[in-house]
Design a protein around this motif. Structure first.
Motif, short mmCIF file in Angstrom:
data_model
loop_
_atom_site.label_atom_id
_atom_site.label_comp_id
_atom_site.label_asym_id
_atom_site.label_seq_id
_atom_site.Cartn_x
_atom_site.Cartn_y
_atom_site.Cartn_z
N ASP A 127 44.08 39.32 49.65
CA ASP A 127 44.65 40.66 49.73
C ASP A 127 43.76 41.67 50.45
OD1 ASP A 127 46.87 39.81 48.38
OD2 ASP A 127 46.21 40.55 46.41
N ALA A 128 42.71 41.22 51.11
CA ALA A 128 41.77 42.16 51.73
C ALA A 128 42.40 42.99 52.85
CB ALA A 128 40.56 41.41 52.27
N ASP A 129 43.45 42.46 53.49
CA ASP A 129 44.08 43.18 54.59
C ASP A 129 45.45 43.74 54.21
OD1 ASP A 129 45.32 40.77 54.32
OD2 ASP A 129 45.37 40.29 56.46
N ALA A 130 45.72 43.85 52.90
CA ALA A 130 47.00 44.39 52.44
C ALA A 130 46.95 45.92 52.41
CB ALA A 130 47.32 43.84 51.05
N ILE A 131 48.04 46.55 51.97
CA ILE A 131 48.07 47.99 51.85
C ILE A 131 47.03 48.45 50.83
CG2 ILE A 131 50.48 48.18 52.55
CD1 ILE A 131 51.24 48.39 49.62
N VAL A 132 46.68 49.73 50.89
CA VAL A 132 45.54 50.24 50.14
C VAL A 132 45.64 49.95 48.65
CG1 VAL A 132 44.28 52.31 49.46
CG2 VAL A 132 45.08 52.04 51.81
N GLU A 133 46.81 50.23 48.05
CA GLU A 133 46.93 50.09 46.60
C GLU A 133 46.89 48.63 46.16
OE1 GLU A 133 51.17 51.09 48.11
OE2 GLU A 133 49.07 51.46 48.66
N VAL A 134 47.13 47.70 47.08
CA VAL A 134 46.97 46.28 46.77
C VAL A 134 45.56 45.83 47.12
CG1 VAL A 134 47.75 43.94 47.34
CG2 VAL A 134 49.43 45.79 47.10
N ARG A 135 45.06 46.29 48.25
CA ARG A 135 43.73 45.88 48.71
C ARG A 135 42.64 46.27 47.73
NH1 ARG A 135 43.85 48.24 53.43
NH2 ARG A 135 42.59 50.08 52.92
N ILE A 136 42.84 47.34 46.99
CA ILE A 136 41.80 47.82 46.08
C ILE A 136 41.47 46.81 44.97
CG2 ILE A 136 43.33 48.99 44.43
CD1 ILE A 136 41.32 51.29 44.37
N ARG A 137 42.42 45.91 44.68
CA ARG A 137 42.19 44.89 43.66
C ARG A 137 41.77 43.54 44.25
NH1 ARG A 137 44.15 46.24 38.60
NH2 ARG A 137 45.50 48.08 38.51
N SER A 138 41.59 43.47 45.54
CA SER A 138 41.25 42.20 46.17
C SER A 138 39.83 41.77 45.82
CB SER A 138 41.39 42.32 47.69
OG SER A 138 40.38 43.16 48.21
N ALA A 155 26.82 44.93 37.70
CA ALA A 155 27.32 45.27 36.37
C ALA A 155 28.08 44.10 35.76
CB ALA A 155 28.22 46.49 36.46
N ARG A 156 28.89 43.43 36.58
CA ARG A 156 29.66 42.32 36.04
C ARG A 156 28.75 41.17 35.66
NH1 ARG A 156 32.68 40.25 40.35
NH2 ARG A 156 30.97 38.77 40.52
N ALA A 157 27.74 40.91 36.49
CA ALA A 157 26.83 39.81 36.21
C ALA A 157 26.07 40.04 34.91
CB ALA A 157 25.86 39.63 37.37
N GLY A 160 32.17 26.45 39.82
CA GLY A 160 30.97 26.24 39.01
C GLY A 160 31.07 26.68 37.57
N GLY A 161 32.21 27.23 37.15
CA GLY A 161 32.39 27.62 35.76
C GLY A 161 32.26 29.13 35.55
N PRO A 162 32.54 29.59 34.33
CA PRO A 162 32.59 31.03 34.06
C PRO A 162 31.27 31.76 34.22
CG PRO A 162 32.76 29.76 32.02
CD PRO A 162 32.90 28.79 33.14
N VAL A 163 30.14 31.12 33.92
CA VAL A 163 28.85 31.78 34.08
C VAL A 163 28.50 31.91 35.56
CG1 VAL A 163 26.38 31.66 33.58
CG2 VAL A 163 28.04 31.01 31.83
N ALA A 164 28.68 30.84 36.30
CA ALA A 164 28.36 30.88 37.74
C ALA A 164 29.21 31.91 38.47
CB ALA A 164 28.57 29.49 38.35
N ARG A 165 30.48 32.01 38.11
CA ARG A 165 31.38 32.93 38.83
C ARG A 165 30.94 34.38 38.72
NH1 ARG A 165 35.43 29.39 36.87
NH2 ARG A 165 35.80 30.72 35.05
N THR A 166 30.30 34.74 37.62
CA THR A 166 29.90 36.14 37.45
C THR A 166 28.41 36.38 37.71
OG1 THR A 166 29.57 35.75 35.07
CG2 THR A 166 31.70 36.64 35.76
N SER A 210 36.87 44.64 45.30
CA SER A 210 36.44 44.91 43.92
C SER A 210 35.48 43.86 43.37
CB SER A 210 37.66 44.98 43.01
OG SER A 210 38.30 43.70 42.93
N ASP A 211 35.16 42.83 44.17
CA ASP A 211 34.34 41.71 43.71
C ASP A 211 35.01 40.99 42.53
OD1 ASP A 211 32.05 40.21 44.37
OD2 ASP A 211 31.02 40.94 42.60
N TRP A 212 36.33 40.96 42.57
CA TRP A 212 37.12 40.32 41.50
C TRP A 212 36.84 38.83 41.43
CZ3 TRP A 212 40.68 36.36 41.59
CH2 TRP A 212 41.48 36.20 40.44
N VAL A 213 36.76 38.31 40.20
CA VAL A 213 36.72 36.87 39.97
C VAL A 213 37.71 36.53 38.86
CG1 VAL A 213 34.32 36.54 40.72
CG2 VAL A 213 34.82 37.07 38.33
#
Length: 230
Positions: A155-166, A5-7, A130-136, A170-173
């Motif tokens: 943040d992948a190994d943090a507490i749940v409410e923090v880990r959810i944004r890692s 979806a993000r791509a 690689g820039g904004p297009v490559a990142r997504t 979340s595939d955050w970029v």
């Protein structure tokens, strides 16, 4: 599914275009003694490059071509070089000019400092992974090595409410706002804060940015104190 979806959508074009317009306007409004050549020549070139880039990706960052990458980096370099020259001229004016022009120069220092924040933020945004297009649009395994390590990348190994944004969960970029915030904190603290540079070019750019911000701050304070004492 998150990555797909993000791509498809890509990063929004409007925020980056707006901050570039602000940087162009700040330079165009500088005092005459800080501008290179005719006032509107450099802003005109920058606007032309920006319009061309917006035509390629008018709404979202979904297309990347060799010439558009060259145009984007040329725009960043043009803003950076013009602002660097303005900084040198500003430092000379702050040292040699009397208190009668102090207010104008202090306002100009703010313009140069803010342009510095914007142009380095845009540079980090254009270069990292690689820039904004490559990142997504590219799978993470195909992305170039990261220039910066954001908190979300750890943040992948943090507490749940923090880990959810890692990044892993979340595939955050990072987007342009993240790079502008990083640039702002680097210019304010004169060093990295929550985001660490990884590559040599990232360390060089952050070092130059923080050093120029330090020079502006020191001389502006000195000029302000000197003006108050007269």
């Amino acid at each position: 599914m998150v990555a797909t979806a993000r791509a498809r959508r890509g990063e929004a074009r409007l925020p980056s275009a707006l901050v570039v317009v602000v940087a162009i306007a700040l330079y165009a409004l500088l005092p005459e003694q800080l501008v290179i050549g005719p006032r509107l020549v450099i802003p005109g070139l920058e606007v032309a490059l920006l319009v061309a880039l917006v035509c390629v990706n008018p709404y979202r960052m979904t297309r990347d071509t060799p010439w558009s990458r060259i145009a984007a980096l040329t725009l960043v370099c043009l803003i950076a070089v013009a602002n660097a020259v303005a900084l040198v001229l500003l430092l000379r004016q702050l040292v040699t000019t009397g208190s009668d022009e102090a207010v104008e120069l202090l306002i100009a220092a703010g313009q140069v400092w803010l342009t510095n924040v914007i142009v380095y933020g845009i540079a980090y945004w254009e270069l990292d992974r690689g820039g904004p297009v490559a990142r997504t649009h590219l799978p993470r395994v195909r992305l170039p090595p990261a220039d910066f390590r954001f908190p979300q990348d750890e943040d992948a190994d943090a507490i749940v409410e923090v880990r959810i944004r890692s990044s892993r969960a979340s595939d955050w970029v990072p987007t342009v706002v993240d790079y502008l915030y990083m640039s702002l904190t680097n210019s304010s603290a004169f060093s990295p804060t929550d985001t660490m540079p990884l590559s040599t070019r990232a360390k060089v750019l952050m070092g130059i940015e923080s050093t120029s911000a330090l020079f502006i701050s020191v001389l502006v304070i000195a000029k302000g104190v000197g003006s108050l004492g007269q």
